[in-house]
Design an enzyme around this catalytic site. Structure first.
Site, PDB file in Angstrom:
ATOM      1  CD  GLU A 249      71.867  13.672  89.331  1.00 60.66           C
ATOM      2  OE1 GLU A 249      72.666  13.876  90.281  1.00 60.66           O
ATOM      3  OE2 GLU A 249      72.077  13.948  88.204  1.00 60.66           O
TER       4      GLU A 249
ATOM      5  CD  GLU B 153      79.955   6.294  67.996  1.00 59.80           C
ATOM      6  OE1 GLU B 153      80.540   6.081  69.220  1.00 59.80           O
ATOM      7  OE2 GLU B 153      79.931   5.408  67.281  1.00 59.80           O
TER       8      GLU B 153
ATOM      9  CE1 TYR C 256      65.656  16.085  68.512  1.00 59.98           C
ATOM     10  CE2 TYR C 256      67.472  14.815  70.001  1.00 59.98           C
ATOM     11  CZ  TYR C 256      66.849  15.109  68.630  1.00 59.98           C
ATOM     12  OH  TYR C 256      66.791  14.103  67.875  1.00 59.98           O
ATOM     13  CB  SER C 257      67.564  20.715  75.698  1.00 60.39           C
ATOM     14  OG  SER C 257      68.188  19.620  75.806  1.00 60.39           O
TER      15      SER C 257
END
Length: 383
Positions: free
Chosen positions: A367, A243, A127-128
């Site tokens: 954040e 989960e 993903y990232s």
């Protein structure tokens, strides 16, 4: 809420504890000299869990699970995490399989699900990216259709255990002109495919868990597209909802507090008040986090959906609690905790302190968690 377990839940909990005490391979809890040695033991444990249909415990029976309830899954995760059993955190089970069940073709279900549930295939999550972490929809890795394939180009980062995963769960942009949260698709990618390069990222604790993954004209069969093209963001969002009780973090924190209390009791002399007070605060924090986890699982059991606000609260509170506990642990050992020699009891806590820095970053920064709680949880308007 009634936090007491039913007779059936207590019986299952006892069965899990008995398996931990008698069903694991010898030496499973030792320090391993290499990642390869650890991986071999983890795969052994996964096979033993799969034989009991516990590896994919909440999955339907036809896909290799037991159709367990959210509470059963939570009780299982709680005991496994508390006792530090490796090989139970499985991305294929946690979110790849559930998304394939919902959006995959029958051919994909037959192809992927059994091999996840029986422990044959390990998955990583792609993903990232260097410019798309908290703002995941900003991803730029491209997937371009070319006949019966998609050609993938781009870079992923912080790919946990990508260096020994068999398959990767990839989110890539298939329509660069679509709005940010649209034009994304999800794919099953064989990690040894030509054009895929995995490079290590060693963290500040000195361990190799994360990786950079580069795609250079890597070809992925179109049959590996899961769900509809350009609607992959929904797959990603649904996958992240599975989960979310944070019981693993709860159990890890509880075990660390229990071990530190036992250590302090072994020492001669009086424990200074500042340490005693911190330990009391940590014990309170662990109980708060455990109650949150039980509440989330109970709501999932009733509604089938994890309550977003409480799930974000549990993730945020748990990550920051683990950092506070790790800081106290290092203080207990003093200067020796910062320069622990091999074989020292302090080594575990030194690693915990260094590794805990990532707790408030991975899986969504603190954040971002606070923003989600404020907006989606409390209904507060954005600036």
């Amino acid at each position: 809420m009634d936090f007491r377990l039913t007779p059936e839940q207590r019986a299952f909990q006892a069965e899990v504890i008995d398996f931990i005490e008698h069903g694991l391979p010898p030496g499973w809890d030792q320090e391993f000299e290499s990642l390869e040695d650890r991986l071999a033991v983890e795969r052994d444990i996964m096979k033993r869990l799969a034989a009991k249909r516990w590896l994919a415990l909440p999955w339907p029976k036809e896909y290799g699970g037991l159709g367990a309830s959210p509470m059963q899954q939570m009780l299982f995760n709680e005991q496994m995490a508390y006792h530090g059993v490796p090989g139970t955190v499985n991305m294929g089970v946690a979110w790849v399989g559930p998304v394939v069940m919902l959006y995959g073709t029958e051919e994909q279900k037959a192809r992927f699900l059994t091999r996840i549930a029986d422990g044959t295939d390990l998955w990583c999550t792609l993903y990232s990216e260097p410019g798309a972490g908290s703002d995941l929809a900003a991803m730029q890795t491209r997937a371009v259709r070319d006949g019966d394939d998609y050609i993938i180009n781009g870079q992923k980062i912080w790919t946990t255990f990508g260096h020994y995963a068999d398959w990767g769960w990839l989110a890539a942009r298939t329509d660069p002109n679509a709005p940010k949260h649209k034009g994304i698709s999800t794919f099953a990618v064989k990690m040894d495919s030509p054009g895929i390069t995995v490079r290590p990222l060693v963290n500040m604790a000195g361990t190799h868990e994360f990786n950079e993954v580069y795609f250079e004209d890597a070809r992925v069969p179109a049959s590996n597209l899961v769900g509809e093209e350009n609607r992959g963001w929904y797959n990603v969002a649904v996958g992240l909802d599975f989960e979310r009780s944070s019981i693993g973090a709860t159990s890890n924190a509880r075990r660390t507090v229990d071990d530190l209390v036992a250590l302090l009791k072994e020492r001669r002399g009086r424990t200074p008040d500042p340490i005693r007070h911190r330990m009391a605060e940590h014990a309170i924090g662990v109980q708060i986090l455990r109650n949150l986890a039980y509440y989330i699982a109970s709501q999932q059991e009733k509604t089938g959906i994890a309550p977003t606000r409480e799930a974000q609260m549990a993730k945020l509170f748990g990550a920051e609690l683990q950092q506070r506990i790790a800081a106290t642990a290092l203080q207990i050992f003093g200067m020796g905790g910062q320069a622990a020699p091999p074989g020292s009891r302090a080594l575990r806590y030194q690693y915990l302190y260094l590794r805990s820095v990532a707790n408030t970053i991975e899986g969504g920064t603190s954040e971002i968690q606070r923003t989600v709680i404020a907006t989606r949880g409390l209904g507060l308007p954005r600036e």
